[in-house]
Design a protein around this motif. Structure first.
Motif, PDB file in Angstrom:
ATOM      1  N   PRO A  17       0.831  -1.104  -0.089  1.00 32.75           N
ATOM      2  CA  PRO A  17      -0.014   0.084  -0.127  1.00 32.75           C
ATOM      3  C   PRO A  17       0.705   1.436   0.023  1.00 32.75           C
ATOM      4  O   PRO A  17       0.286   2.283  -0.641  1.00 32.75           O
ATOM      5  CB  PRO A  17      -0.803  -0.235   1.373  1.00 32.75           C
ATOM      6  CG  PRO A  17      -0.139  -1.240   2.026  1.00 32.75           C
ATOM      7  CD  PRO A  17       0.446  -2.094   1.216  1.00 32.75           C
ATOM      8  N   GLU A  18       1.975   1.276   0.621  1.00 35.29           N
ATOM      9  CA  GLU A  18       3.009   2.399   0.521  1.00 35.29           C
ATOM     10  C   GLU A  18       3.395   2.873  -0.688  1.00 35.29           C
ATOM     11  O   GLU A  18       3.642   3.872  -0.784  1.00 35.29           O
ATOM     12  CB  GLU A  18       4.079   2.308   1.682  1.00 35.29           C
ATOM     13  CG  GLU A  18       3.731   1.928   3.034  1.00 35.29           C
ATOM     14  CD  GLU A  18       3.479   0.453   3.280  1.00 35.29           C
ATOM     15  OE1 GLU A  18       3.596  -0.431   2.483  1.00 35.29           O
ATOM     16  OE2 GLU A  18       2.939   0.147   4.367  1.00 35.29           O
TER      17      GLU A  18
ATOM     18  N   ALA B 235      -4.388   7.429   3.050  1.00 30.85           N
ATOM     19  CA  ALA B 235      -4.699   7.193   1.797  1.00 30.85           C
ATOM     20  C   ALA B 235      -6.281   7.792   1.672  1.00 30.85           C
ATOM     21  O   ALA B 235      -6.348   8.401   0.688  1.00 30.85           O
ATOM     22  CB  ALA B 235      -4.612   5.848   1.398  1.00 30.85           C
ATOM     23  N   TYR B 236      -7.057   7.651   2.587  1.00 35.93           N
ATOM     24  CA  TYR B 236      -8.416   8.082   2.709  1.00 35.93           C
ATOM     25  C   TYR B 236      -8.399   9.469   2.576  1.00 35.93           C
ATOM     26  O   TYR B 236      -8.973  10.139   1.771  1.00 35.93           O
ATOM     27  CB  TYR B 236      -9.151   7.660   3.924  1.00 35.93           C
ATOM     28  CG  TYR B 236      -9.536   6.196   3.950  1.00 35.93           C
ATOM     29  CD1 TYR B 236     -10.868   5.905   2.991  1.00 35.93           C
ATOM     30  CD2 TYR B 236      -9.011   5.378   4.494  1.00 35.93           C
ATOM     31  CE1 TYR B 236     -11.203   4.628   2.982  1.00 35.93           C
ATOM     32  CE2 TYR B 236      -9.355   3.961   4.499  1.00 35.93           C
ATOM     33  CZ  TYR B 236     -10.624   3.578   3.686  1.00 35.93           C
ATOM     34  OH  TYR B 236     -11.197   2.414   3.838  1.00 35.93           O
ATOM     35  N   ASN B 237      -7.543  10.153   3.230  1.00 35.20           N
ATOM     36  CA  ASN B 237      -7.273  11.732   3.237  1.00 35.20           C
ATOM     37  C   ASN B 237      -6.981  12.267   2.064  1.00 35.20           C
ATOM     38  O   ASN B 237      -7.432  13.211   1.497  1.00 35.20           O
ATOM     39  CB  ASN B 237      -6.284  11.965   4.420  1.00 35.20           C
ATOM     40  CG  ASN B 237      -6.419  13.677   4.776  1.00 35.20           C
ATOM     41  OD1 ASN B 237      -7.440  14.204   4.694  1.00 35.20           O
ATOM     42  ND2 ASN B 237      -5.154  14.143   4.477  1.00 35.20           N
ATOM     43  N   SER B 238      -5.916  11.806   1.482  1.00 35.33           N
ATOM     44  CA  SER B 238      -5.357  12.129   0.114  1.00 35.33           C
ATOM     45  C   SER B 238      -6.259  11.738  -1.084  1.00 35.33           C
ATOM     46  O   SER B 238      -6.700  12.665  -2.099  1.00 35.33           O
ATOM     47  CB  SER B 238      -3.877  11.340  -0.322  1.00 35.33           C
ATOM     48  OG  SER B 238      -2.967  11.860   0.603  1.00 35.33           O
TER      49      SER B 238
ATOM     50  N   CYS C 157      -4.389   5.443  -7.621  1.00 32.53           N
ATOM     51  CA  CYS C 157      -3.235   4.794  -6.854  1.00 32.53           C
ATOM     52  C   CYS C 157      -3.931   4.883  -5.165  1.00 32.53           C
ATOM     53  O   CYS C 157      -3.525   3.896  -4.517  1.00 32.53           O
ATOM     54  CB  CYS C 157      -2.096   5.837  -6.997  1.00 32.53           C
ATOM     55  SG  CYS C 157      -1.397   5.652  -8.519  1.00 32.53           S
ATOM     56  N   PHE C 158      -4.615   5.946  -4.808  1.00 30.16           N
ATOM     57  CA  PHE C 158      -4.692   6.037  -3.424  1.00 30.16           C
ATOM     58  C   PHE C 158      -5.869   4.990  -3.107  1.00 30.16           C
ATOM     59  O   PHE C 158      -5.906   4.383  -2.107  1.00 30.16           O
ATOM     60  CB  PHE C 158      -5.510   7.635  -3.089  1.00 30.16           C
ATOM     61  CG  PHE C 158      -4.482   8.688  -3.127  1.00 30.16           C
ATOM     62  CD1 PHE C 158      -3.005   8.369  -2.474  1.00 30.16           C
ATOM     63  CD2 PHE C 158      -4.718   9.756  -3.710  1.00 30.16           C
ATOM     64  CE1 PHE C 158      -2.252   9.241  -2.765  1.00 30.16           C
ATOM     65  CE2 PHE C 158      -3.734  10.658  -3.856  1.00 30.16           C
ATOM     66  CZ  PHE C 158      -2.504  10.448  -3.256  1.00 30.16           C
ATOM     67  N   ALA C 159      -6.788   4.786  -3.987  1.00 31.30           N
ATOM     68  CA  ALA C 159      -7.982   3.501  -3.893  1.00 31.30           C
ATOM     69  C   ALA C 159      -7.272   2.430  -3.651  1.00 31.30           C
ATOM     70  O   ALA C 159      -7.621   1.480  -3.083  1.00 31.30           O
ATOM     71  CB  ALA C 159      -9.079   3.793  -5.034  1.00 31.30           C
ATOM     72  N   GLU C 160      -6.160   2.057  -4.554  1.00 30.77           N
ATOM     73  CA  GLU C 160      -5.609   0.838  -4.631  1.00 30.77           C
ATOM     74  C   GLU C 160      -4.817   0.650  -3.085  1.00 30.77           C
ATOM     75  O   GLU C 160      -4.899  -0.539  -2.478  1.00 30.77           O
ATOM     76  CB  GLU C 160      -4.562   0.661  -5.644  1.00 30.77           C
ATOM     77  CG  GLU C 160      -3.889  -0.686  -5.625  1.00 30.77           C
ATOM     78  CD  GLU C 160      -4.671  -1.925  -5.888  1.00 30.77           C
ATOM     79  OE1 GLU C 160      -4.250  -2.975  -5.737  1.00 30.77           O
ATOM     80  OE2 GLU C 160      -5.805  -1.663  -6.195  1.00 30.77           O
ATOM     81  N   ALA C 161      -4.332   1.776  -2.558  1.00 23.79           N
ATOM     82  CA  ALA C 161      -3.617   1.551  -1.448  1.00 23.79           C
ATOM     83  C   ALA C 161      -4.420   1.341  -0.351  1.00 23.79           C
ATOM     84  O   ALA C 161      -4.507   0.523   0.688  1.00 23.79           O
ATOM     85  CB  ALA C 161      -2.840   3.167  -0.865  1.00 23.79           C
TER      86      ALA C 161
ATOM     87  N   PRO D  10      -7.075  -1.492   4.285  1.00 18.80           N
ATOM     88  CA  PRO D  10      -8.346  -0.684   4.509  1.00 18.80           C
ATOM     89  C   PRO D  10      -8.284   0.409   5.776  1.00 18.80           C
ATOM     90  O   PRO D  10      -8.966   1.449   5.684  1.00 18.80           O
ATOM     91  CB  PRO D  10      -9.373  -1.596   4.878  1.00 18.80           C
ATOM     92  CG  PRO D  10      -8.926  -2.904   4.075  1.00 18.80           C
ATOM     93  CD  PRO D  10      -7.442  -2.742   4.245  1.00 18.80           C
ATOM     94  N   ASP D  11      -7.230   0.142   6.442  1.00 15.11           N
ATOM     95  CA  ASP D  11      -7.213   1.056   7.573  1.00 15.11           C
ATOM     96  C   ASP D  11      -5.758   2.039   7.487  1.00 15.11           C
ATOM     97  O   ASP D  11      -5.072   2.157   8.403  1.00 15.11           O
ATOM     98  CB  ASP D  11      -6.804   0.253   9.221  1.00 15.11           C
ATOM     99  CG  ASP D  11      -5.532  -0.734   8.869  1.00 15.11           C
ATOM    100  OD1 ASP D  11      -5.105  -0.835   8.103  1.00 15.11           O
ATOM    101  OD2 ASP D  11      -5.138  -0.862   9.990  1.00 15.11           O
TER     102      ASP D  11
END
Length: 82
Positions: A39-40, A75-78, A61-65, A70-71
């Motif tokens: 994920p990173e 990534a959610y913020n970005s 990319c953020f969605a794949e991370a 899931p936690d």
């Protein structure tokens, strides 16, 4: 986030030769192609895409991370800010 900060988040990209955003993006994509990306890696690539004015690619990319971890609040913020 600086190139060095992004690079340090991805072990495969800790090489000193990686100094530009373009080189770092290549390194991250190679990691993904080897199927060794976590994920990173996707998060870091998302940051590069966002900084390169490619919001749709950054969002992917953020969605794949998030799918991989899931936690992952960063990534959610970005994703929400993209």
């Amino acid at each position: 986030m600086s190139n060095q900060s992004v690079a340090s988040a991805v072990p495969a990209c800790k090489e000193p030769a990686v100094s530009s955003m373009q080189q770092l993006e290549i390194c991250l994509r190679q990691d993904i192609m080897k199927n060794s990306a976590g994920p990173e890696t996707f998060f870091s690539l998302g940051l590069i895409c966002k900084a390169s004015h490619r919001p749709e690619e950054a969002a992917q990319c953020f969605a794949e991370a998030i799918r991989l971890q899931p936690d992952y609040p960063e990534a959610y913020n970005s994703l929400g800010l993209t």
